[in-house]
Design an enzyme around this catalytic site. Structure first.
Site: not given
Length: 308
Positions: A142-144
């Protein structure tokens, strides 16, 4: 961490060997998804492979009615990951895996500039408090700034199985996103995605050089110039939802790369809402959901938005 498995060899197991070949311990373990590296580790583990109560070699032959015992033992924790008391919302945990509801603003892996604020640091602290070793193995990305569900494997064998499930697209993910404008009730975006020239992180739809990408969406609710979408991916390209929604004219607000509109939210309005898969060891059907985060719910006045 110690995880033990016992297998009672049947005639059906023996018949799975290639025609005319004998079923070895190595062949049997490979048929169950033990990777080469896991098998090598078992060879080095005291009592790692035991047949009928006696230490065995991977080349030993199995027969019907044999009992095979496997012992996975991990005594060391991931090196260079500093335990930090950070949010670590555990949705599910058993002997083989964890499901975490990741907060926004938290990278999943340490990197330059992110040494002590990652999910890895939070996991290290969680297991330090339990006085248990833990090697960090994050299965899905998952992106930040994307919130929601992801899986951590607790030992090498479950990591091997879960990684293969990801490759085979056997882990089903549903996302929720707030986008600008009123979308169609449902739709499919089929457009290749590639790296934007001159940028190390930004992606774009690129019909000449991009990789095939397909996103399916369904509108759940619309109000005040924003739509709440349910999305699933047939491919797993970097920034796929963000790029595809921007491409069709419905970008995610708060997205610093593709729609830096921070009027209502300070991050891209994207959430990993549901994970569904068969347990890698028990084969039990599992399904988990994580509630819509408050900063995404704040786009709408309706309190009980239907999410199915």
């Amino acid at each position: 961490m110690i995880r033990e498995f016992t297998y009672h060899i049947t005639e059906q197991d023996i018949q799975k060997a290639p025609s005319g070949a004998l079923l070895t311990i190595q062949g049997f373990l490979k048929s169950l998804g033990y990777s080469h590296s896991v098998i090598v580790s078992l060879k080095r583990t005291p009592q790692g492979i035991v047949k009928n109560g006696v230490w065995a070699r991977t080349g030993d032959v199995l027969h019907a009615s044999d009992t095979l015992q496997i012992r996975i033992e991990e005594t060391l924790s991931s090196a260079n990951i500093v335990p930090i008391p950070l949010p670590f919302p555990v949705v599910y945990e058993d002997a083989d895996l964890l499901v975490i509801n990741k907060p926004s603003g938290m990278p999943i892996h340490p990197s330059q500039g992110n040494y002590d604020n990652t999910l890895a640091n939070a996991a290290a602290y969680y297991y330090q408090q339990k006085k248990e070793p833990f090697i960090y193995r994050c299965i899905n990305r998952l992106d930040r700034d994307t919130t929601g569900l992801l899986i951590l494997a607790k030992h090498s064998y479950s990591a091997s199985l879960l990684s293969q499930m990801v490759a085979n697209r056997d882990i089903h993910r549903e996302y929720l996103a707030v986008v600008k404008g009123k979308t169609e009730l449902s739709g499919v975006v089929e457009a290749p995605i590639g790296r934007k020239e001159g940028s190390t992180i930004e992606r774009q739809v690129d019909f000449e050089h991009g990789d095939y990408a397909r996103t399916i969406y369904r509108r759940l609710y619309c109000e005040g110039g924003y739509s709440l979408l349910s999305l699933s991916l047939d491919t797993g390209r970097t920034h796929q939802i963000r790029v595809h929604m921007n491409y069709i004219g419905h970008p995610l607000p708060g997205d610093f790369l593709y729609c830096p509109d921070y009027t209502k939210i300070r991050r891209q309005a994207l959430h990993s809402y549901r994970l569904s898969f068969l347990h890698p060891i028990t084969k039990e059907a599992l399904s988990f959901t994580a509630p819509l985060p408050d900063d995404m719910r704040a786009f709408f006045t309706l309190q009980n938005i239907p999410l199915r």
